[in-house]
Design a protein around this motif. Structure first.
Motif, PDB file in Angstrom:
ATOM      1  N   THR A 137       0.834  -1.196   0.000  1.00 21.38           N
ATOM      2  CA  THR A 137       0.000   0.000   0.000  1.00 21.38           C
ATOM      3  C   THR A 137       0.872   1.251   0.000  1.00 21.38           C
ATOM      4  OG1 THR A 137      -0.112   0.181   2.422  1.00 21.38           O
ATOM      5  CG2 THR A 137      -1.753  -1.241   1.323  1.00 21.38           C
ATOM      6  N   LEU A 138       0.301   2.330  -0.493  1.00 23.49           N
ATOM      7  CA  LEU A 138       0.995   3.614  -0.490  1.00 23.49           C
ATOM      8  C   LEU A 138       1.342   4.026   0.931  1.00 23.49           C
ATOM      9  CD1 LEU A 138       1.945   6.284  -1.833  1.00 23.49           C
ATOM     10  CD2 LEU A 138      -0.416   7.098  -1.610  1.00 23.49           C
ATOM     11  N   ALA A 139       0.408   3.875   1.849  1.00 24.00           N
ATOM     12  CA  ALA A 139       0.656   4.263   3.236  1.00 24.00           C
ATOM     13  C   ALA A 139       1.809   3.454   3.815  1.00 24.00           C
ATOM     14  CB  ALA A 139      -0.606   4.059   4.073  1.00 24.00           C
ATOM     15  N   GLY A 140       1.837   2.160   3.527  1.00 25.47           N
ATOM     16  CA  GLY A 140       2.897   1.310   4.057  1.00 25.47           C
ATOM     17  C   GLY A 140       4.263   1.711   3.550  1.00 25.47           C
ATOM     18  N   GLY A 173       5.602  14.378   5.874  1.00 21.65           N
ATOM     19  CA  GLY A 173       4.453  14.987   5.208  1.00 21.65           C
ATOM     20  C   GLY A 173       3.747  14.004   4.295  1.00 21.65           C
ATOM     21  N   LEU A 174       4.514  13.152   3.607  1.00 19.29           N
ATOM     22  CA  LEU A 174       3.908  12.114   2.766  1.00 19.29           C
ATOM     23  C   LEU A 174       3.110  11.130   3.613  1.00 19.29           C
ATOM     24  CD1 LEU A 174       6.689  11.244   0.145  1.00 19.29           C
ATOM     25  CD2 LEU A 174       4.429  12.208  -0.334  1.00 19.29           C
ATOM     26  N   VAL A 175       3.654  10.769   4.766  1.00 20.63           N
ATOM     27  CA  VAL A 175       2.920   9.878   5.671  1.00 20.63           C
ATOM     28  C   VAL A 175       1.610  10.529   6.104  1.00 20.63           C
ATOM     29  CG1 VAL A 175       2.969   8.738   7.923  1.00 20.63           C
ATOM     30  CG2 VAL A 175       5.017   8.743   6.487  1.00 20.63           C
ATOM     31  N   THR A 225      -1.767   8.590   5.262  1.00 20.83           N
ATOM     32  CA  THR A 225      -2.451   7.891   6.359  1.00 20.83           C
ATOM     33  C   THR A 225      -3.453   8.751   7.113  1.00 20.83           C
ATOM     34  OG1 THR A 225      -0.813   8.504   8.057  1.00 20.83           O
ATOM     35  CG2 THR A 225      -0.341   6.553   6.704  1.00 20.83           C
ATOM     36  N   GLY A 226      -3.307  10.066   6.982  1.00 20.45           N
ATOM     37  CA  GLY A 226      -4.173  10.965   7.742  1.00 20.45           C
ATOM     38  C   GLY A 226      -3.647  11.281   9.122  1.00 20.45           C
ATOM     39  N   GLU A 227      -2.483  10.739   9.476  1.00 24.41           N
ATOM     40  CA  GLU A 227      -1.897  10.996  10.789  1.00 24.41           C
ATOM     41  C   GLU A 227      -0.434  11.402  10.629  1.00 24.41           C
ATOM     42  OE1 GLU A 227      -2.349   7.710  13.388  1.00 24.41           O
ATOM     43  OE2 GLU A 227      -4.539   7.656  13.237  1.00 24.41           O
TER      44      GLU A 227
END
Length: 554
Positions: free
Chosen positions: A158-161, A203-205, A209-211
């Motif tokens: 996943t992108l978030a991962g 900032g990407l995280v 992820t929203g957090e």
């Protein structure tokens, strides 16, 4: 395991949001990053430079998005890369441009995903290493390498991962920087530029992820007793310049990869912290720490078209060595009435003779290049050289020439003469008996007080600000702007004089060109006498090509 509420893609709108988060994060962490700044120069401005560069990137992207309902990630990222390259500040800022360029290249065909984020980080890391003359480990580039490696090896699809893996990997690598660079260990700090990079990855995280990740404040002195540092070097790598006094940056266009490679080599001979990067669209940004700022600018002039020159001194009182190594001869006239000389650019034998009669040395190359003007200044035997460029070169090239020409033996003053008639007005008030700054002021004032225009014959059909002209039409210009078009060249000249003298004037200088028709000077002088009695007229043969007559009104 998927993160609740996580994004699978970052499109143009979200990429813009990421840019805003980066700017906000760098604003928040600026003082912290500045306090960590000890390498390559302990000038406490890394946080400021990163923030200025990211603001330039985000500003360009926001402008590109204005009025667009849905903007693609490719357009946003390309705008960020352009803006960062044009507005880069400092060594860290110029490296940041390549991180943004890596993203821009990765999203050309679509949004930012888990796979394209891996590609973006790896491409950015490669670009950074290619741009540096001497890569130094324990810095921003090492942390970027590690973040890219963690993203590549992340088992999460996943992108978030991938974003979390890259940011956490960067945080670990950041903590290891004192073990790799002794100057960091000695100061008890992590690398400042790498700390700024972590802000961007966090900032990407945040957008993925929203957090926002929780990070400690990296305070000076917190890493001087870290474990595993026994084998770390205790000094920074040896630099090419023992005592760099200046940070020199500029933009380059009209160049190519081969010339950029030669520029990088030349700057490495002059100093250290050399970075030369491109935005992928033909604009390059150059950075070097060196003793001889003039030689660094001259190297840029040889590589392409130079603009946006920025020179900052690390030590205001530092002595400046002679410019351009051994190629600039020391002046022979260093005192007395001949200590000051005038160099004037002129076209046409008559105009050259007028400047020579006023005591100037004349450069008659046509067209005049920045290199030719620089060589002519260096050939002057005087300690002080006052240059009348007379509109031969654009302002950014003149600034570059002036920087390259100044050294410990010669002071160079570029006067604001946009035409030969303005240059003649300036030369007329030159007085060697005054100190240079007063003489320059008087000459500049004389040039500025001279309104100037020109009469030309149109060479082809063209659209101007006052309409369309046909080949052979008379064109009257005030400065560089066409204000009169007439099928009759002489009538165009008379109308032009009416426009210029309508604002007042006591003296009109007519400098006739090589192609001026017979009787033109008499015709124009008679028109002035009839319409503006009391105005004095001076007529000279200039011999210039292009302008049938140059007109100066004082």
């Amino acid at each position: 395991m998927p993160v609740p509420g996580a994004r699978e893609v970052i499109d143009g709108a979200v990429l813009l949001r990421w840019g805003r988060i980066c700017v906000e994060g760098l604003e928040l962490r600026r003082a912290e990053i500045n306090a960590l700044n000890v390498f390559p120069i302990a000038d406490s401005d890394t946080g400021t430079n990163l923030l200025a560069t990211m603001r330039a990137a985000q500003g360009t992207a926001e402008t590109a998005a204005q009025g667009v309902t849905e903007i693609a990630a490719a357009e946003v990222a390309a705008a960020m890369a352009r803006g960062a390259t044009s507005g880069a500040r400092g060594n860290s800022g110029i490296i940041l441009t390549q991180v943004l360029r890596g993203i821009a290249e990765a999203v050309r065909e679509g949004p930012l995903t888990a796979d394209t984020l891996r590609l973006a980080l790896r491409r950015g890391a490669v670009l950074v290493r290619e741009s540096l003359s001497v890569p130094v480990e324990g810095t921003m580039l090492t942390v970027l390498d590690y973040a890219a490696g963690c993203a590549a090896e992340c088992p999460d699809s996943t992108l978030a991962g991938v974003a979390v893996a890259a940011a956490d990997g960067a945080a670990k690598a950041l903590n290891d920087t004192p073990a790799q660079l002794g100057v960091l260990r000695a100061a008890g700090v992590v690398d400042a530029g790498a700390r700024g990079l972590l802000v961007l990855l966090d900032g990407l995280v945040t957008v993925a992820t929203g957090e926002a990740p929780a990070r400690p404040e990296y305070l000076p002195g917190a890493h001087d007793s870290a474990a595993g540092l026994a084998g770390a070097p205790t000094t920074a790598p040896e630099s090419a310049a023992d005592d760099p006094h200046f940070e020199v940056m500029y933009l380059l266009t009209d160049t190519d990869e081969a010339r950029i490679a030669r520029l990088r080599d030349r700057l490495s001979e002059l100093g250290d912290s050399v970075v030369v990067v491109g935005d992928g669209a033909g604009v390059w940004s150059s950075h070097v720490h060196c003793v001889d700022a003039g030689a660094a600018v001259e190297a840029g002039l040889a590589a392409g078209t130079v603009s946006r020159i920025r020179i900052e001194s690390f030590a205001v009182t530092a002595p400046v060595q002679a410019g351009a190594g051994d190629c600039a001869a020391a002046p022979t006239e260093t005192s007395g009435p001949n200590a000051r000389g005038i160099l004037a650019v002129a076209t046409g034998a008559g105009a050259a003779a007028l400047f020579e009669a006023a005591g100037a040395v004349v450069l008659e190359d046509e067209p005049v290049t920045a290199q030719a003007l620089l060589a002519a200044i260096r050939a002057m035997p005087n300690r002080e050289v006052m240059v009348l460029p007379n509109g031969a070169l654009p302002a950014h090239e003149l600034v570059a020439v002036g920087v390259a020409a100044r050294d410990a033996h010669r002071d160079v003053l570029l006067l604001p003469s946009g035409s030969m008639v303005q240059g003649l007005a300036a030369a007329a008030v030159h007085d060697r008996g005054r100190i240079a700054v007063d003489d320059a002021f008087a000459m500049s004032e004389a040039a500025a007080a001279t309104r100037w225009g020109s009469l030309r014959a149109a060479r082809e059909r063209a659209l101007t600000m006052v309409g369309t002209c046909e080949a052979g039409d008379g064109l009257g210009l005030v400065g560089h702007d066409v204000v009169v078009i007439d099928h009759d060249v002489r009538a165009a000249g008379r109308t032009l004089l009416d426009r210029m003298l309508g604002l007042g004037g006591e003296l009109v200088t007519l400098l006739l060109g090589a192609d001026a028709p017979d009787g033109l000077a008499d015709d124009l002088a008679e028109h002035i006498g009839q319409g503006f009695p009391g105005v004095e007229v001076m007529v000279y043969s200039g011999g210039q090509h292009g302008d049938l007559v140059q007109i100066g009104v004082e």
